[in-house]
Design an enzyme around this catalytic site. Structure first.
Site, mmCIF file in Angstrom:
data_model
loop_
_atom_site.group_PDB
_atom_site.id
_atom_site.type_symbol
_atom_site.label_atom_id
_atom_site.label_comp_id
_atom_site.label_asym_id
_atom_site.label_seq_id
_atom_site.Cartn_x
_atom_site.Cartn_y
_atom_site.Cartn_z
ATOM 1 N N ASP A 171 0.810 -1.228 0.000
ATOM 2 C CA ASP A 171 0.000 0.000 0.000
ATOM 3 C C ASP A 171 0.840 1.273 0.000
ATOM 4 O O ASP A 171 0.559 2.195 -0.752
ATOM 5 C CB ASP A 171 -0.964 0.014 1.193
ATOM 6 C CG ASP A 171 -2.237 -0.771 0.907
ATOM 7 O OD1 ASP A 171 -2.322 -1.357 -0.196
ATOM 8 O OD2 ASP A 171 -3.123 -0.804 1.778
ATOM 9 N N LYS A 248 1.468 2.622 -7.031
ATOM 10 C CA LYS A 248 0.470 1.545 -7.039
ATOM 11 C C LYS A 248 -0.771 2.074 -7.749
ATOM 12 O O LYS A 248 -1.389 3.015 -7.280
ATOM 13 C CB LYS A 248 0.134 1.123 -5.601
ATOM 14 C CG LYS A 248 -0.770 -0.100 -5.517
ATOM 15 C CD LYS A 248 -0.958 -0.572 -4.068
ATOM 16 C CE LYS A 248 -1.800 -1.836 -4.030
ATOM 17 N NZ LYS A 248 -1.977 -2.343 -2.670
#
Lengths: 436, 588
Positions: A171, A248
């Site tokens: 994350d 990401k």
């Protein structure tokens, strides 16, 4: 957690998780292991594992202990003695290296060196040693942890490590990796961050391929912080990304990590011993430069319609602000005397005038900022907003500003450092196509 | 002999953990993805035998995905959605019909399956009810567990290093009904399977057609072991599977006994590289292998002479079993010492050299594998391990259409299940249970059918795949007997003639709606149906083919025109005249 009602019954009979019990419910008797209660579901429902391996939930009339399991404490992990020239694998948590305990279904985030080798026999082709720094969800990591990670990397390098691999949750991996890029410059060995999108308790986890490719990349002649993740949905190739370029871009896909405004550094496949460069990268340096001071008092603000000037004014407690602006780097300014618009130009100017640097980035994620095309951009630039011509991601603008504020407090110097490419975060040329 | 059944039936709803429908894709896939799977370590650092066996195959799995039928969930690129409530309700309805007690909270588990048939490497499964039973003519059969689970991906092709699957099937909800080994004999097995099948169909909420139901049979014999026979498609040969498997186990026990008597256990054997013997061989299988870089490995099986050639199933020998174990490593098979080696064109001289190199005595046998080195070693070791077992191994076997079976993999152990933490548990409250629509029990259904149909037709209807349609039509006012004979006789014989219905349910409903309006006569039904098969409406068929019923004044006129000749009228206007009305009018 079970309800008080259940827990008191268990306590009275001295029943622990993992013990074999019989449960009476609706005139039926069930036998199995007592399972821990996950934090969802009805706390009055007892979860037992039947001999078939299935778990079921039942409301018990009564519970009896059949046999205790004895304690099953996990042995503390012993760090391995490093040898000169080893590749160091450091664990920071995340789903890449955790293991499942089938009996309770619990997933342990840490993994012992011995287990690492058992789980990934391919690693035996490289001289490695491994240890756990900490086990954290990556969302719980901040600049405090970045500093520890930087210290540990430096220590490994001093001890003679030939490459450092960091297992990290996905994350916030690009935050940590880019922060390390600013803290540790002119790296004499490659530093490779690696994670996995599918947790390691699944046979389909891409952890093995990513990790072995990360170790393989750590044996190359690279002097940068990088991120090694799946190139696409196939278990075929990984991409090695520059830490200050990677982001990401998907919540769940294996190929969530993409290089932004740049090609990845290389295509990697340890099985074929393939390391195919896709863009320029820095080679191993002679002398490490370590500048680890960080300012943790920086905010990112996502610019949006209906934004109140007040939101910006309230940031006066911060030492620095990053704006994720719209388009080429814009905010509402109330141009052309538009009614019903409260521009935020004025509060931005007040922040800058009071010595708080304000840095621009774009919500578009891809593309370069240009605050000279439209009036609102020009107005922002005139107030002293930093970032015109930069092609960084909002996250990298954030880690860079946090690091810069750790180096200097002078506005002129802040501006100069922000506008200077330090770790590949600002490119001079926008690529026209390429891999992604 | 102990027999148990495990029945898997597809349910009629959306997929179990995503919003895709359950129909099958046609044509070429939109996306192709290649993946690999690896075993997951348990807390003891152990993986179970079944996982290891699959992993030792070291294969690439290729998945064909379809935009219309798949989403990121089936591609293992997104966490599963919540369990489909409709599927759960259907499964619970069936569980209640089978007298089972629902759990209070459904816990979804992951069952490790690494043959590639699930992109995740596991199948999601959950027990929904326990302690059921089914009444049969030989007493109750216990049904200890009923589970709901995901269907696996359908296999397209399989080669030594790659297996190709289609993802349209992956994730369809299945109910799994497991009986205790209470079933007494092969005939009882058939009865139990048929009865469970009827319970499933009676709900009208299960998928129909080829492959939508699978029966696995658990068989264990005295001195033998539990064996699971997978994938029996034809109920009628279930008894044959049971008999063949019992016989196979008896033969294996005999072989083991003989080997024990001559002290053949523990079996000591190791692979020997004999490639050099075959450098100039005429044997095509071996020559082809060597020229593409393979090695030839052989292993002596001391005191095994005559054993590999022993028949243990019709047309299948002990050597076949060894060969099937070797295939786990991805090889095509083995050659064993009881075979006619001349058949492979292995020369006398090569045989002599082989005997010398392996130091074979008169009582010894051997096996040969040709494959790339690592694969060959795995394969020959698998075969040696199998040969050295002094007991009947627990296995999952594939049910072949001829009633025999082939080894698939070792029977999975218990280490394969752990919680699916991505999906929340589901409470089964009283309110939820009361919201489940309960169809009649099988017994009630039978009684009710016998009230409106004769016994023979009632029992035919009870087993029929058209039961639900029958009920619907009768409910709308159709004559039960006419409906039953149309569904069970007329349509069956039309199909035999080669008539295919594009949508049988719609066609038959339309036919009976029209019939209730009195626009045509019973006798015309077969011809009208035939004309409607491709989707034409009853109304249009009647008009175009002139099936309009001749009734009232028109019929009276016709009677006069035809000279009041009943026989002549019926011969000419059979498809348009109701014989009852005709005879009544004739009496006037």
């Amino acid at each position: 957690m079970y309800s008080k009602k259940i827990q008191s019954q268990l306590d009275k009979k001295k029943i622990d998780t993992g013990d074999t019990i019989t449960v009476r419910a609706k005139d039926r008797i069930y036998e199995g292991f007592l399972m821990p209660k996950p934090h969802f579901g009805n706390p009055d429902i007892l979860v037992i594992k039947l001999s078939s391996g299935y778990n079921i939930g039942i409301i018990p009339d009564s519970i009896e202990l059949v046999a205790t399991t004895g304690s099953r404490f996990d042995e503390p992990s012993e760090p391995e003695k490093p040898k000169k020239g080893d590749i160091s694998i450091l664990g920071c948590g995340g789903t890449i290296a955790s293991k499942v305990e089938y009996r309770t279904g619990a997933v342990y985030p840490s993994i012992k060196p011995k287990e690492l080798r058992a789980a990934f026999p391919e690693l035996s082709d490289w001289p490695i040693h491994s240890r756990q720094i900490f086990s954290l969800f990556s969302d719980d990591m901040n600049s405090y942890h970045w500093k520890i990670i930087a210290d540990e990397i430096e220590e490994e390098i001093k001890a003679g490590s030939s490459g450092v691999v960091l297992m990290h949750g996905t994350d916030t991996m690009s935050y940590t990796a880019s922060a390390i890029s600013f803290m540790l410059q002119q790296l004499p060995v490659p530093v490779v961050f690696v994670g996995s999108q599918r947790s390691s308790d699944r046979p389909s986890s891409e952890n093995k391929m990513n990790l072995v490719n990360a170790v393989f990349s750590a044996s190359q002649d690279i002097g940068e912080v990088t991120v090694c993740m799946h190139a696409d949905s196939n278990d075929e190739l990984c991409h090695l990304h520059r830490a200050t370029r990677v982001r990401k871009m998907h919540t769940s896909r294996r190929d969530a990590f993409r290089s932004i405004n740049s090609d990845p550094i290389a295509k990697v496949d340890y099985r074929a011993l393939l390391f195919q460069p896709l863009s320029d990268y820095r080679k191993r340096h002679k002398q490490l430069i370590s500048k680890k001071k960080f300012n943790e008092n920086v905010a990112i603000i996502y610019v949006h319609p209906n934004m109140k000037p007040d939101l910006i004014s309230r940031l006066s407690d911060y030492d620095g602000v990053v704006l994720a602006g719209t388009g080429l780097g814009h905010v509402p300014v109330g141009a052309f005397g538009a009614k019903h618009v409260k521009g935020i130009l004025e509060p931005i100017k007040q922040l800058i005038d009071s010595g708080i640097p304000v840095v621009m980035s774009s919500q578009c994620i891809t593309g370069r900022l240009c605050m000279r095309v439209y009036a609102n951009g020009r107005l922002l630039k005139d107030t002293g907003v930093i970032g015109d011509d930069a092609d960084w991601t909002p996250e990298v603008a954030f880690t860079k500003l946090s690091w810069v504020l750790g180096q200097t407090k002078k506005m002129e110097e802040i501006k100069r450092l922000m506008e200077t490419d330090i770790a590949g975060e600002i490119s001079s040329k926008s690529p026209i196509g390429g891999e992604q | 002999m102990k027999l148990g059944l495990e029945i898997h039936q597809r349910l009629q709803s959306k997929k179990l953990f995503c919003e895709d429908g359950c129909d099958f894709a046609e044509g070429e896939p939109d996306i192709i993805i290649q993946r690999r799977l690896h075993p997951v370590l348990s807390e003891l650092g152990e993986t179970d035998d079944a996982s290891k066996a699959e992993f030792s195959k070291n294969k690439i799995f290729e998945y064909q995905a379809f935009k219309k039928h798949n989403c990121l969930v089936e591609l293992d690129e997104e966490p599963p959605r919540k369990m489909n409530e409709e599927a759960l309700k259907i499964a619970l309805e069936i569980a209640l019909q089978l007298n089972a007690i629902p759990v209070d909270e459904v816990q979804i588990m992951r069952k490790i399956v690494i043959d590639g048939s699930n992109t995740s490497g596991f199948q999601r499964t959950a027990i929904i009810a326990l302690n059921g039973h089914l009444e049969t003519s030989k007493g109750p059969v216990k049904i200890p567990t009923i589970a709901i689970e995901e269907e696996s991906a359908g296999i397209v092709s399989s080669s030594e290093d790659k297996v190709v699957y289609r993802l349209d099937r992956l994730g369809i909800p299945l109910i799994e009904i497991t009986t205790d080994p209470d079933i007494r004999d092969p005939e009882h097995l058939l009865e139990t399977a048929e009865k469970i099948g009827m319970v499933l169909r009676a709900t009208g909420k299960v998928a129909r057609g080829l492959g939508t139901i699978r029966q696995d049979v658990n068989i264990s014999t005295e001195g033998g072991a539990r064996v699971e026979l997978k994938g029996a498609q034809n109920l009628k040969i279930l008894p044959k599977y049971a008999e063949t498997e019992a016989k196979r186990q008896t033969e294996l026990v005999k072989i083991i006994h003989e080997l024990r008597t001559i002290n053949a256990f523990p079996l000591k054997s190791a692979a020997v590289d004999v490639t050099s013997i075959f450098k100039k061989t005429q044997a095509a299988v071996i020559e082809k292998g060597i020229s593409s870089g393979a090695v030839v490995l052989a292993a002596k099986l001391p005191k095994f002479r005559g054993i590999p050639g022993r028949q243990i199933q019709p047309g299948k020998r002990f050597g076949t079993e060894l060969s099937q174990y070797a295939r786990m490593a991805g090889v095509k098979g083995i050659i064993h010492g009881d075979e006619d080696l001349g058949k492979y064109k292995i020369s006398e001289d090569e045989q002599k050299q082989l005997r010398k190199k392996l130091e074979l005595g008169d009582q010894d046998s051997f096996i040969i594998v040709v494959a790339p080195e690592r694969q060959a070693l795995n394969a020959i070791n698998n075969a040696i391990t199998r040969a050295g077992l002094d007991f009947v191994p627990k296995e999952t076997r594939k049910a072949n259409p001829d009633g025999t079976s082939s080894f698939l993999r070792p029977l999975p152990g218990k280490a394969r299940l752990y919680p699916e933490t991505d999906v929340p548990v589901i409470p089964i409250t009283k309110e939820f249970l009361s919201s489940i629509e309960q169809s009649e029990s099988l017994e009630d259904k039978k009684k009710n059918l016998e009230k409106i149909l004769n016994k023979e037709l009632a029992s035919k209807m009870l087993k029929s795949r058209h039961l639900r349609l029958f009920e619907k039509l009768v409910e709308k006012g159709a004559d039960p007997k006419l409906t039953a004979t149309t569904l069970e006789e007329t349509i069956v014989s039309l199909r035999r003639e080669g008539v295919e219905f594009s949508s049988l349910e719609m066609t038959v409903e339309n036919l009976f709606d029209e019939y209730s309006r009195g626009t045509f006569v019973k006798a015309a039904i077969p011809d009208i149906l035939k004309a409607m098969a491709k989707g034409a409406s009853a109304e249009s068929v009647i008009k175009v083919y002139r099936f309009q019923k001749i009734t009232g004044e028109a019929l009276e006129k016709l009677i006069e025109e035809e000279g009041r000749d009943l026989k002549k009228i019926m011969a000419k206007y059979r498809l348009q005249v109701d014989p009852q009305e005709l005879s009544q009018l004739m009496k006037r």
